[in-house]
Design an enzyme around this catalytic site. Structure first.
Site, PDB file in Angstrom:
ATOM      1  N   LYS A 163       6.677  -4.572  16.470  1.00 50.48           N
ATOM      2  CA  LYS A 163       7.522  -3.158  16.169  1.00 50.48           C
ATOM      3  C   LYS A 163       8.235  -2.677  17.369  1.00 50.48           C
ATOM      4  CE  LYS A 163       5.207  -2.092  12.253  1.00 50.48           C
ATOM      5  NZ  LYS A 163       6.318  -1.937  10.951  1.00 50.48           N
TER       6      LYS A 163
ATOM      7  N   ASN B 158     -10.512   4.501   5.491  1.00 46.45           N
ATOM      8  CA  ASN B 158     -10.629   3.945   4.062  1.00 46.45           C
ATOM      9  C   ASN B 158     -11.807   2.857   4.261  1.00 46.45           C
ATOM     10  OD1 ASN B 158      -8.597   5.218   3.129  1.00 46.45           O
ATOM     11  ND2 ASN B 158      -7.298   3.535   2.740  1.00 46.45           N
ATOM     12  N   ARG B 159     -11.829   2.049   5.540  1.00 51.53           N
ATOM     13  CA  ARG B 159     -13.061   1.087   5.570  1.00 51.53           C
ATOM     14  C   ARG B 159     -14.413   1.662   5.583  1.00 51.53           C
ATOM     15  NH1 ARG B 159     -14.305  -0.988  10.725  1.00 51.53           N
ATOM     16  NH2 ARG B 159     -12.349  -0.355  11.449  1.00 51.53           N
TER      17      ARG B 159
ATOM     18  N   TYR C  55       0.622  -1.147   0.044  1.00 54.73           N
ATOM     19  CA  TYR C  55       0.102   0.004   0.139  1.00 54.73           C
ATOM     20  C   TYR C  55       0.971   1.242  -0.003  1.00 54.73           C
ATOM     21  CZ  TYR C  55      -2.909   3.507   2.455  1.00 54.73           C
ATOM     22  OH  TYR C  55      -3.802   4.643   2.781  1.00 54.73           O
TER      23      TYR C  55
ATOM     24  N   ARG D 181     -11.618  -5.792  20.407  1.00 52.06           N
ATOM     25  CA  ARG D 181     -10.146  -5.718  21.111  1.00 52.06           C
ATOM     26  C   ARG D 181     -10.236  -5.220  22.166  1.00 52.06           C
ATOM     27  NH1 ARG D 181      -7.021  -2.195  16.405  1.00 52.06           N
ATOM     28  NH2 ARG D 181      -8.025  -3.221  14.504  1.00 52.06           N
ATOM     29  N   VAL D 182      -8.973  -5.481  23.222  1.00 57.69           N
ATOM     30  CA  VAL D 182      -9.039  -4.948  24.673  1.00 57.69           C
ATOM     31  C   VAL D 182      -8.233  -3.445  24.657  1.00 57.69           C
ATOM     32  CG1 VAL D 182      -7.948  -5.631  26.732  1.00 57.69           C
ATOM     33  CG2 VAL D 182      -9.016  -7.323  25.442  1.00 57.69           C
TER      34      VAL D 182
ATOM     35  N   THR E 152       5.314   2.328  14.315  1.00 60.00           N
ATOM     36  CA  THR E 152       3.952   2.704  14.507  1.00 60.00           C
ATOM     37  C   THR E 152       3.547   3.319  15.794  1.00 60.00           C
ATOM     38  OG1 THR E 152       1.652   1.768  15.015  1.00 60.00           O
ATOM     39  CG2 THR E 152       3.403   0.259  15.046  1.00 60.00           C
TER      40      THR E 152
ATOM     41  N   LEU F 159       5.672 -10.640  -1.396  1.00 58.80           N
ATOM     42  CA  LEU F 159       4.497 -10.912  -2.046  1.00 58.80           C
ATOM     43  C   LEU F 159       3.467 -11.681  -1.102  1.00 58.80           C
ATOM     44  CD1 LEU F 159       5.030 -11.673  -5.973  1.00 58.80           C
ATOM     45  CD2 LEU F 159       5.011  -9.425  -4.901  1.00 58.80           C
TER      46      LEU F 159
ATOM     47  N   ARG G  90       1.511 -10.299   1.092  1.00 61.88           N
ATOM     48  CA  ARG G  90       0.207  -9.616   1.209  1.00 61.88           C
ATOM     49  C   ARG G  90      -0.626 -10.133   0.291  1.00 61.88           C
ATOM     50  NH1 ARG G  90      -3.299  -8.227   1.742  1.00 61.88           N
ATOM     51  NH2 ARG G  90      -4.382  -6.400   2.462  1.00 61.88           N
TER      52      ARG G  90
ATOM     53  N   TYR H  96       1.012  -7.452  16.969  1.00 63.03           N
ATOM     54  CA  TYR H  96       1.720  -6.730  16.090  1.00 63.03           C
ATOM     55  C   TYR H  96       2.637  -5.605  16.465  1.00 63.03           C
ATOM     56  CZ  TYR H  96       1.729  -2.842  12.777  1.00 63.03           C
ATOM     57  OH  TYR H  96       1.984  -1.729  12.014  1.00 63.03           O
ATOM     58  N   HIS H  97       1.721  -4.862  17.372  1.00 61.88           N
ATOM     59  CA  HIS H  97       2.434  -3.603  17.992  1.00 61.88           C
ATOM     60  C   HIS H  97       3.593  -4.062  18.591  1.00 61.88           C
ATOM     61  CE1 HIS H  97      -1.637  -2.166  16.933  1.00 61.88           C
ATOM     62  NE2 HIS H  97      -0.743  -0.880  16.401  1.00 61.88           N
TER      63      HIS H  97
ATOM     64  N   SER I 188      -1.050  -5.232  20.977  1.00 59.88           N
ATOM     65  CA  SER I 188      -1.580  -6.366  19.884  1.00 59.88           C
ATOM     66  C   SER I 188      -0.061  -6.836  19.986  1.00 59.88           C
ATOM     67  CB  SER I 188      -2.000  -5.991  18.614  1.00 59.88           C
ATOM     68  OG  SER I 188      -1.207  -5.433  17.881  1.00 59.88           O
TER      69      SER I 188
ATOM     70  N   ASP J 124      12.182 -12.587   0.380  1.00 58.08           N
ATOM     71  CA  ASP J 124      11.856 -12.422   1.915  1.00 58.08           C
ATOM     72  C   ASP J 124      12.854 -11.789   2.659  1.00 58.08           C
ATOM     73  OD1 ASP J 124      10.971 -12.823   4.417  1.00 58.08           O
ATOM     74  OD2 ASP J 124       9.419 -14.303   3.683  1.00 58.08           O
TER      75      ASP J 124
HETATM   76  N1  LIG Z   1      -1.024   1.329   6.479  1.00 57.72           N
HETATM   77  C1  LIG Z   1      -0.837   1.978   7.535  1.00 57.72           C
HETATM   78  O1  LIG Z   1      -1.901   2.820   8.196  1.00 57.72           O
HETATM   79  C2  LIG Z   1       0.366   1.913   8.370  1.00 57.72           C
HETATM   80  C3  LIG Z   1       0.398   2.527   9.706  1.00 57.72           C
HETATM   81  C4  LIG Z   1       1.625   2.668  10.630  1.00 57.72           C
HETATM   82  C5  LIG Z   1       2.604   1.851  10.273  1.00 57.72           C
HETATM   83  N2  LIG Z   1       2.613   1.100   9.018  1.00 57.72           N
HETATM   84  C6  LIG Z   1       3.554   0.384   8.652  1.00 57.72           C
HETATM   85  O2  LIG Z   1       4.116   0.882   6.937  1.00 57.72           O
HETATM   86  C7  LIG Z   1       4.674  -0.593   6.621  1.00 57.72           C
HETATM   87  C8  LIG Z   1       3.806  -0.765   5.074  1.00 57.72           C
HETATM   88  O3  LIG Z   1       2.658  -0.886   5.506  1.00 57.72           O
HETATM   89  P1  LIG Z   1       1.539  -1.087   4.180  1.00 57.72           P
HETATM   90  O4  LIG Z   1       0.139  -0.333   4.934  1.00 57.72           O
HETATM   91  O5  LIG Z   1       2.144  -0.556   2.902  1.00 57.72           O
HETATM   92  O6  LIG Z   1       1.583  -2.528   4.272  1.00 57.72           O
HETATM   93  P2  LIG Z   1       1.163  -3.527   3.391  1.00 57.72           P
HETATM   94  O7  LIG Z   1       0.881  -4.933   3.603  1.00 57.72           O
HETATM   95  O8  LIG Z   1       0.414  -3.031   2.272  1.00 57.72           O
HETATM   96  O9  LIG Z   1       2.665  -3.708   2.646  1.00 57.72           O
HETATM   97  C9  LIG Z   1       3.691  -4.326   2.973  1.00 57.72           C
HETATM   98  C10 LIG Z   1       4.370  -5.133   2.116  1.00 57.72           C
HETATM   99  O10 LIG Z   1       5.629  -5.901   2.575  1.00 57.72           O
HETATM  100  C11 LIG Z   1       5.740  -6.903   2.210  1.00 57.72           C
HETATM  101  N3  LIG Z   1       6.367  -7.897   2.927  1.00 57.72           N
HETATM  102  C12 LIG Z   1       5.963  -8.245   3.996  1.00 57.72           C
HETATM  103  N4  LIG Z   1       6.580  -9.073   4.919  1.00 57.72           N
HETATM  104  C13 LIG Z   1       7.791  -9.049   4.020  1.00 57.72           C
HETATM  105  C14 LIG Z   1       9.063  -9.882   4.224  1.00 57.72           C
HETATM  106  N5  LIG Z   1       9.410 -10.696   5.204  1.00 57.72           N
HETATM  107  N6  LIG Z   1       9.935  -9.807   3.284  1.00 57.72           N
HETATM  108  C15 LIG Z   1       9.629  -9.155   2.221  1.00 57.72           C
HETATM  109  N7  LIG Z   1       8.328  -8.427   2.041  1.00 57.72           N
HETATM  110  C16 LIG Z   1       7.532  -8.505   3.037  1.00 57.72           C
HETATM  111  C17 LIG Z   1       4.085  -7.495   1.741  1.00 57.72           C
HETATM  112  O11 LIG Z   1       4.103  -8.402   0.685  1.00 57.72           O
HETATM  113  C18 LIG Z   1       3.682  -6.140   1.358  1.00 57.72           C
HETATM  114  O12 LIG Z   1       3.819  -5.971  -0.124  1.00 57.72           O
HETATM  115  C19 LIG Z   1       4.450  -1.714   7.739  1.00 57.72           C
HETATM  116  O13 LIG Z   1       5.895  -1.935   8.122  1.00 57.72           O
HETATM  117  C20 LIG Z   1       3.344  -1.142   8.493  1.00 57.72           C
HETATM  118  O14 LIG Z   1       3.360  -1.641   9.791  1.00 57.72           O
HETATM  119  C21 LIG Z   1       1.554   1.282   8.160  1.00 57.72           C
END
Ligand SMILES: NC(=O)c1ccc[n+]([C@@H]2O[C@H](COP(=O)([O-])OP(=O)(O)OC[C@H]3O[C@@H](n4cnc5c(N)ncnc54)[C@H](O)[C@@H]3O)[C@@H](O)[C@H]2O)c1
Length: 390
Positions: free
Chosen positions: A185, A240-241, A11, A326-327, A144, A33, A35, A181-182, A179, A74
């Site tokens: 980070k 967006n949702r 994204y 969520r909590v 984040t 890829l 995602r 995930y967080h 979470s 990867d």
């Molecule tokens: N979108 C948000 O609102 C948001 C907010 C805060 C932080 N972030 C951070 O920004 C970054 C990008 O977010 P996004 O929204 O573009 O996410 P996304 O999932 O759309 O894009 C992440 C991309 O990284 C690739 N990927 C994941 N793990 C991988 C790996 N081990 N090796 C290689 N490629 C890998 C995925 O295939 C994907 O194309 C993330 O680290 C996310 O945590 C996003």
């Protein structure tokens, strides 16, 4: 500059690659890829159709004459990662390549373990690859705002001055994420800070707020250059949702009372913030943190803003408060510093009607692709058994 974009098919990574390429930088993408694989395996899909990476890059070359090279790989594949870094010798590495949602990480043990492995081990590999192949290069890592949680005091940018029993120190700001995930980070942040200290690497940790918007100057040049529009309960970020829900007459799904307040940022400002971090690198040995958001809203406020905007477009928009899966605190103090990027020259695009209208219009254009079954939250933070379907 030579700029390596890890996660450059995502994204944010894809429009960031186009942004840097427009400015004449030499851009190289690495993406596993994962995602797209998740979508294919679980019948999820971006609301806006996405071209495969090879075709996106081809379309960019056709439109602008600029070449972007890429490798499918990867970050956990160390030989591949270190070879790319050794051969390309990037001056900056922008690291987006992580599993990026809280609900995904809370589905079950397997998804929590995947999130930790993918994110923490992937980033540890990135640090080792920099040390061994290009130690002068500057790591710009997407973290984040969720790392901080919602403390009852002001949130600072990464560090806080503490006085304890008559002594003072500047310490990493305490983290209270909500979470796995967080938490991944938070672990990354500690590993990056440590690598800067012991190996003299340089890094900027961008603690980003929730991103909204789906278009940048480059992605709107051609439909083949579009970035993803996630609207589902796992990957869809809240605004967006809401836009997707509004256009199909589905109630805006507010979790709990809706008092959860967070930092938000327009996707165009994400591009500028990353650019500012890359073009003003940290000195060798320094680990710095910038809070990357421009405004704060509660979820309830966002729902009201989206409702008003939808009504201007003639939509009948309802808001529904669901039991919070969520909590988290639903009414709390929230004030966070965000001056570092402003000082570097960030000129924020604030949330206005026009932005929301353009997201909603895009959602209307593709409303036939919205799968209602993907909207209601099915992942519960508590001790229930979760599944992916609603
Ligand atoms: N979108 C948000 O609102 C948001 C907010 C805060 C932080 N972030 C951070 O920004 C970054 C990008 O977010 P996004 O929204 O573009 O996410 P996304 O999932 O759309 O894009 C992440 C991309 O990284 C690739 N990927 C994941 N793990 C991988 C790996 N081990 N090796 C290689 N490629 C890998 C995925 O295939 C994907 O194309 C993330 O680290 C996310 O945590 C996003």
């Amino acid at each position: 500059m030579k700029i390596l974009i890890l996660g450059g098919d995502g994204y944010l990574g894809w429009p960031q690659a186009l942004h840097f390429s427009t400015q004449g930088h030499d851009v190289f993408i690495v993406d596993s890829l994962m995602r797209r694989d998740f979508d294919a395996q679980n019948n999820f899909d971006s609301l806006i159709p996405l071209q495969p990476l090879e075709q996106r890059v081809g379309a960019w070359k056709e439109k602008t004459g600029r070449k972007i090279n890429f490798a499918i790989g990867d970050t956990r594949d160390y030989p591949l990662l270190s070879k790319v870094m050794w051969d390309f010798q990037p001056e900056a590495i922008v690291h987006f390549a992580e599993q990026r949602t809280a609900p995904y990480s809370m589905i079950d043990r397997e998804h929590a373990v995947f999130t930790m492995d993918n994110n923490v081990i992937g980033t540890l590999n990135v640090l080792y690859a920099i040390k061994d192949s290009c130690p002068e290069s500057h790591l710009v890592k997407l973290g984040t705002m969720g790392e901080y949680g919602t403390p009852n005091i002001d949130i600072e940018e990464g560090f806080i001055e503490v006085t304890h029993k008559g002594r003072k120190d500047r310490l990493p700001y305490p983290k209270a994420p909500s979470s796995f995930y967080h938490l991944s980070k938070v672990h990354d942040s500690h590993n990056i800070m440590f690598a800067c200290k012991v190996w003299g690497l340089r890094a900027t940790d961008l603690n980003q707020g929730v991103v909204y918007g789906i278009e940048t100057r480059q992605t709107s040049m051609d439909p083949r250059l579009a970035t993803r529009f996630d609207y589902d309960q796992i990957y869809g970020t809240v605004l967006n949702r809401f836009c997707a829900e509004a256009v199909i007459g589905y109630p805006l799904t507010v979790y709990g009372r809706g008092g959860q307040t967070r930092g938000y940022i327009n996707i165009q400002d994400t591009m500028s913030c990353v650019d500012l971090a890359v073009t003003h690198p940290a000195p060798c040995g320094e680990y710095r943190v910038f809070n990357q958001f421009t405004e704060t809203f509660s979820v309830g406020q966002l729902a009201l803003i989206a409702k008003a905007c939808g009504e201007k477009l003639g939509l009948n928009v309802r808001i529904e408060h669901l039991d919070n899966p969520r909590v988290e605190s639903e009414g709390h103090y929230y004030r966070a510093a965000n001056t570092s990027l402003l000082k570097l020259g960030l000129q924020p695009h604030l949330l206005e009607d026009t932005v929301l209208v353009s997201i909603m219009k895009k959602a209307m254009e593709f409303s036939g692709r919205i799968d209602k079954n993907l909207l209601a939250p099915s992942v519960n933070w508590r001790r229930t058994k979760n599944s992916l379907s609603a």
